[in-house]
Structure formats: C-alpha cells, structure tokens
Scaffold this active site. Sequence first.
Site, PDB file in Angstrom:
ATOM      1  N   GLY A  12       0.706  -1.444   0.385  1.00 32.35           N
ATOM      2  CA  GLY A  12       0.497  -0.352  -0.184  1.00 32.35           C
ATOM      3  C   GLY A  12       0.881   1.625   0.442  1.00 32.35           C
ATOM      4  O   GLY A  12       2.306   1.347   0.725  1.00 32.35           O
ATOM      5  N   ASP A  38      -4.107 -12.217   6.352  1.00 33.62           N
ATOM      6  CA  ASP A  38      -5.497 -11.605   5.850  1.00 33.62           C
ATOM      7  C   ASP A  38      -6.497 -10.656   7.007  1.00 33.62           C
ATOM      8  O   ASP A  38      -6.934 -11.438   7.830  1.00 33.62           O
ATOM      9  CB  ASP A  38      -5.992 -12.156   4.716  1.00 33.62           C
ATOM     10  CG  ASP A  38      -6.978 -11.914   4.131  1.00 33.62           C
ATOM     11  OD1 ASP A  38      -7.905 -11.000   4.545  1.00 33.62           O
ATOM     12  OD2 ASP A  38      -7.791 -12.118   3.104  1.00 33.62           O
ATOM     13  N   LEU A  39      -6.680  -9.335   6.604  1.00 32.45           N
ATOM     14  CA  LEU A  39      -7.259  -8.503   7.470  1.00 32.45           C
ATOM     15  C   LEU A  39      -8.802  -9.010   7.502  1.00 32.45           C
ATOM     16  O   LEU A  39     -10.088  -9.229   8.821  1.00 32.45           O
ATOM     17  CB  LEU A  39      -6.962  -7.090   7.878  1.00 32.45           C
ATOM     18  CG  LEU A  39      -5.616  -6.177   7.846  1.00 32.45           C
ATOM     19  CD1 LEU A  39      -6.614  -4.317   7.932  1.00 32.45           C
ATOM     20  CD2 LEU A  39      -5.496  -7.025   9.232  1.00 32.45           C
ATOM     21  N   THR A  64      -9.328  -0.273   0.001  1.00 29.28           N
ATOM     22  CA  THR A  64      -9.614   1.523  -0.664  1.00 29.28           C
ATOM     23  C   THR A  64     -10.433   1.460  -1.344  1.00 29.28           C
ATOM     24  O   THR A  64     -10.340   2.618  -2.120  1.00 29.28           O
ATOM     25  CB  THR A  64      -7.983   1.467  -0.556  1.00 29.28           C
ATOM     26  OG1 THR A  64      -7.797   0.664  -1.322  1.00 29.28           O
ATOM     27  CG2 THR A  64      -7.242   1.886   0.854  1.00 29.28           C
ATOM     28  N   ASP A 104     -11.607  11.127   5.188  1.00 32.46           N
ATOM     29  CA  ASP A 104     -12.271  12.225   5.093  1.00 32.46           C
ATOM     30  C   ASP A 104     -13.868  11.541   4.867  1.00 32.46           C
ATOM     31  O   ASP A 104     -14.949  12.328   4.562  1.00 32.46           O
ATOM     32  CB  ASP A 104     -11.497  13.348   4.399  1.00 32.46           C
ATOM     33  CG  ASP A 104     -11.784  12.801   3.238  1.00 32.46           C
ATOM     34  OD1 ASP A 104     -11.421  11.421   2.854  1.00 32.46           O
ATOM     35  OD2 ASP A 104     -11.967  13.370   1.444  1.00 32.46           O
ATOM     36  N   TYR A 127     -17.445   2.622   1.878  1.00 36.77           N
ATOM     37  CA  TYR A 127     -16.822   2.511   2.421  1.00 36.77           C
ATOM     38  C   TYR A 127     -16.269   3.117   3.345  1.00 36.77           C
ATOM     39  O   TYR A 127     -15.368   3.002   5.024  1.00 36.77           O
ATOM     40  CB  TYR A 127     -15.564   2.902   0.887  1.00 36.77           C
ATOM     41  CG  TYR A 127     -14.144   3.002   1.397  1.00 36.77           C
ATOM     42  CD1 TYR A 127     -13.296   2.774   1.960  1.00 36.77           C
ATOM     43  CD2 TYR A 127     -13.536   4.505   1.700  1.00 36.77           C
ATOM     44  CE1 TYR A 127     -12.029   2.864   2.107  1.00 36.77           C
ATOM     45  CE2 TYR A 127     -12.820   5.383   2.298  1.00 36.77           C
ATOM     46  CZ  TYR A 127     -11.328   4.670   2.390  1.00 36.77           C
ATOM     47  OH  TYR A 127     -10.734   5.279   3.194  1.00 36.77           O
TER      48      TYR A 127
HETATM   49  N1  NAP Z   1      -5.841   6.445  -0.467  1.00 35.94           N
HETATM   50  C1  NAP Z   1      -6.754   7.423  -0.046  1.00 35.94           C
HETATM   51  O1  NAP Z   1      -6.474   8.358  -1.040  1.00 35.94           O
HETATM   52  C2  NAP Z   1      -7.034   7.282   0.952  1.00 35.94           C
HETATM   53  C3  NAP Z   1      -7.572   8.329   2.222  1.00 35.94           C
HETATM   54  C4  NAP Z   1      -7.866   8.269   3.165  1.00 35.94           C
HETATM   55  C5  NAP Z   1      -8.044   6.871   4.102  1.00 35.94           C
HETATM   56  N2  NAP Z   1      -7.169   6.309   3.397  1.00 35.94           N
HETATM   57  C6  NAP Z   1      -6.792   5.302   4.615  1.00 35.94           C
HETATM   58  O2  NAP Z   1      -5.257   5.708   4.672  1.00 35.94           O
HETATM   59  C7  NAP Z   1      -4.956   3.739   4.874  1.00 35.94           C
HETATM   60  C8  NAP Z   1      -3.354   3.421   3.782  1.00 35.94           C
HETATM   61  O3  NAP Z   1      -3.972   4.002   2.665  1.00 35.94           O
HETATM   62  P1  NAP Z   1      -3.253   3.236   1.461  1.00 35.94           P
HETATM   63  O4  NAP Z   1      -3.379   4.214  -0.206  1.00 35.94           O
HETATM   64  O5  NAP Z   1      -2.229   3.499   1.931  1.00 35.94           O
HETATM   65  O6  NAP Z   1      -4.037   2.476   0.685  1.00 35.94           O
HETATM   66  P2  NAP Z   1      -3.238   1.141  -0.674  1.00 35.94           P
HETATM   67  O7  NAP Z   1      -2.499   1.983  -1.186  1.00 35.94           O
HETATM   68  O8  NAP Z   1      -4.456   1.485  -1.042  1.00 35.94           O
HETATM   69  O9  NAP Z   1      -3.387  -0.030   0.083  1.00 35.94           O
HETATM   70  C9  NAP Z   1      -3.851  -0.905   0.465  1.00 35.94           C
HETATM   71  C10 NAP Z   1      -3.175  -1.811   1.767  1.00 35.94           C
HETATM   72  O10 NAP Z   1      -4.083  -2.472   2.357  1.00 35.94           O
HETATM   73  C11 NAP Z   1      -3.738  -4.329   2.519  1.00 35.94           C
HETATM   74  N3  NAP Z   1      -5.366  -4.896   2.464  1.00 35.94           N
HETATM   75  C12 NAP Z   1      -6.009  -4.676   2.072  1.00 35.94           C
HETATM   76  N4  NAP Z   1      -6.999  -6.046   1.990  1.00 35.94           N
HETATM   77  C13 NAP Z   1      -6.085  -6.306   2.682  1.00 35.94           C
HETATM   78  C14 NAP Z   1      -6.250  -7.732   3.300  1.00 35.94           C
HETATM   79  N5  NAP Z   1      -7.641  -7.857   3.593  1.00 35.94           N
HETATM   80  N6  NAP Z   1      -5.852  -8.104   4.676  1.00 35.94           N
HETATM   81  C15 NAP Z   1      -4.389  -7.308   4.198  1.00 35.94           C
HETATM   82  N7  NAP Z   1      -4.023  -7.041   3.829  1.00 35.94           N
HETATM   83  C16 NAP Z   1      -4.689  -6.045   3.097  1.00 35.94           C
HETATM   84  C17 NAP Z   1      -3.228  -4.602   0.931  1.00 35.94           C
HETATM   85  O11 NAP Z   1      -2.068  -5.430   1.021  1.00 35.94           O
HETATM   86  P3  NAP Z   1      -1.224  -5.743  -0.029  1.00 35.94           P
HETATM   87  O12 NAP Z   1       0.159  -4.924   0.647  1.00 35.94           O
HETATM   88  O13 NAP Z   1      -1.171  -7.570   0.268  1.00 35.94           O
HETATM   89  O14 NAP Z   1      -1.834  -4.888  -1.197  1.00 35.94           O
HETATM   90  C18 NAP Z   1      -2.454  -3.017   0.967  1.00 35.94           C
HETATM   91  O15 NAP Z   1      -1.263  -2.550   1.532  1.00 35.94           O
HETATM   92  C19 NAP Z   1      -5.901   3.513   4.522  1.00 35.94           C
HETATM   93  O16 NAP Z   1      -6.967   2.745   5.907  1.00 35.94           O
HETATM   94  C20 NAP Z   1      -7.162   3.897   4.184  1.00 35.94           C
HETATM   95  O17 NAP Z   1      -8.696   3.255   4.412  1.00 35.94           O
HETATM   96  C21 NAP Z   1      -6.299   5.854   2.336  1.00 35.94           C
END
Ligand code: NAP
Length: 311
Positions: A12, A38-39, A64, A104, A127
């Site tokens: 991620g 796995d979460l 996400t 947000d 979500y």
């Molecule tokens: N992206 C945004 O714009 C945004 C905005 C607000 C808040 N957030 C929050 O910020 C955090 C980080 O976001 P990000 O953009 O870094 O996320 P991301 O790039 O979409 O990556 C998602 C991560 O979650 C892991 N994941 C998904 N399903 C899983 C499962 N079943 N078991 C274990 N791991 C799992 C993935 O695992 P793998 O490493 O195995 O692929 C990956 O490491 C999240 O909590 C998200 O909700 C994101």
Amino acid sequence: MRMRIAVTGRHGQVVRSLIERGADAGIKILPLARPEVDLGCPEMIPAALSVLQADIVVNAAAFTAVDLAESQSELAFAINHRGAEAVAAAAASLKIPVVQLSTDYVFDGTLDRPYVETDPVNAMNVYGQSKLAGEQAVASTQADHVILRTAWIFSPFGKNFVRTMLSLADQRPEVSVVADQLGAPTSALDIADSILGVARQLLERPSAPELRGVFHMTGAADASWADFAEGIFAASKAMGGPVARVVRIPTSAYPTAAGRPANSRLDCSKLAATYGLCLPPWRQSLLGCVQHLLQERRASLKSSPSAFPRS
Ligand SMILES: NC(=O)c1ccc[n+]([C@@H]2O[C@H](COP(=O)([O-])OP(=O)(O)OC[C@H]3O[C@@H](n4cnc5c(N)ncnc54)[C@H](OP(=O)(O)O)[C@@H]3O)[C@@H](O)[C@H]2O)c1
C-alpha cells in the site's frame, strides 16, 4: 529512540512510504501482511503480531476501492471494521499502542468549512461507513489508540490520482476532472513522517491522554480534483513530462457507484497543537512524486525499446 513498528499491509501507499521513511530514520518497520495475515481473517492477527515484538502497531491496510465497496460491502466491512477491531484488540492484549488510519469519507461533506474532529460523522458511501465502523470498534477496545483521518493520498507507489493523470495525458490532449469536490491532496510520504512522529511521542509519553483519540492529518492547502490535476500537469510540464488540458466538470457529469462528499476538507489544527506536526502543502510534495513517476516511466521505456514505434 529505537522503535519497532508493525504495519498492516505491504504494498500500500502508506506502508511503502513507512518502509522508506523508517529505513531513513533507522526504524524497523515490520509488515504484518498477506498471505500470512489477512485482515479478513482476524483470528490470524494476535499470534502474528505477538511474534513481531513491536513497540506499536499501525493499521494502514484497508479495503480502499471506494466504488467497489458499494457492491462488496461484506468484504469492505470484514477488513475495515472487523479487521481494524482485531488489530486493536491484539494490540490491547500485548499492551502496545495502535495507530488506526481513517478517512475524510466519514463525513457527508455538507458543512461549508473544514471539518474538526468533533463534528458529527455521517458517511455517505459503504467505504466511509466501513471505516467509521472501524474507528468506533478501535475506540471501544481497551487499546491505547490514535485514529488519524487523512484524505486524497498520492505517492510514487501503487495506483493513485497522480499516476492516473500522467497516463491519461499520454493518451489524450484533454481530461475532464471534477471541480466541485474540495479536499486536501496528501502525500503518503508526509503521512509516513507524521506517523513516525506520532509513534515516537506515544511511546515517550505513555500516560499523556491528550495524545490519544482522533486527529485530522492532511496536506496543507485545499484543492478540487481539477486543481490537483492542473498542479500535476504543471509539475509534469516543468520536468518535460506529459501534459493535458483540464476540462473542469461538475460531479453530476461523472457518475460513480459511490457518492463522495463535496467538502472533504479536514481542519488539522488539533494535530499541530498537540503533536507539533503539520504536513507540508501538497504542491511542494507533489514535485518529488511527479519527478519519481517520470523517472520510473523513462527507465521502463529504456528497458523495453520495442515500445517505441519504428519508422
Ligand atoms: N488512498 C486514499 O486516498 C485514502 C484516503 C483516506 C484514508 N485512507 C486510508 O489510509 C490508509 C492507507 O491507504 P493507502 O492509500 O496506503 O492504501 P492502498 O495503497 O490502497 O493499500 C491498501 C493496503 O491494504 C492492504 N490490504 C487490503 N486488503 C487486505 C486484507 N484483506 N488483508 C491485509 N491487507 C489488506 C493491501 O495489502 P497488500 O500490501 O497485500 O496489497 C495494501 O497494503 C487506509 O486505511 C485507507 O483507508 C486512504
């Protein structure tokens, strides 16, 4: 301070940024990730976390895919609600703090000012509802916890808006981008730096209640998606990368499965006042991200010369 930080996920944007920034700071980042963890299968979490002997755990993994969550709500809740709860419960039983990443999208965006932490939540898509359920579950465990709500994450890693805009500019002279949703683009590398700062202070001051609870943490300065796209193309142009003209459109002209708040702006003054942490303006952090992505593209073209048309 020497820290061992367990982080859920491996590929991620935030996890990879934590791995990069942790290495720079000599901090051990220990991925708690698939396939071992796995979460969606929370029973694996306590033993896996215990083995890592971490000082703190950051739950950065999540389902996400905002639009997909509308049709896969069970899976979104399993990961974002039950998974987050299980990570916090495991942290509580090991007596280590947990940092929960949130969004947000717990707000409906109807306020006409940036949201503060105490504003009423009302998520308008699955979500957001699943992340909100995760926040509430983490808060209701006995875990020593911090919930960091962030937004509009970009980075040189994985899929994100910056990468998408650059590839669209390769294919077409103009792109239509929504101009009536406001938020704060936020660099995952800046998030990582701040998480390290939060973790350090949580461990240094284990009995400081003011460091615990919910905090907003986004890049400084607001933008619409269209403003953000224009910023990306301005940076790309300055570095000799692809450019497209941005056609500003309303949300109604770009229907998606999940609704999104018109106002996603988060007031981050509590984080600044409590932790002394302020993320830089997104335009500043964007430059490094665009530069990295352009270099990556040039390197991949060099390594596959057959991608060039031959005359
Ligand atoms: N992206 C945004 O714009 C945004 C905005 C607000 C808040 N957030 C929050 O910020 C955090 C980080 O976001 P990000 O953009 O870094 O996320 P991301 O790039 O979409 O990556 C998602 C991560 O979650 C892991 N994941 C998904 N399903 C899983 C499962 N079943 N078991 C274990 N791991 C799992 C993935 O695992 P793998 O490493 O195995 O692929 C990956 O490491 C999240 O909590 C998200 O909700 C994101």
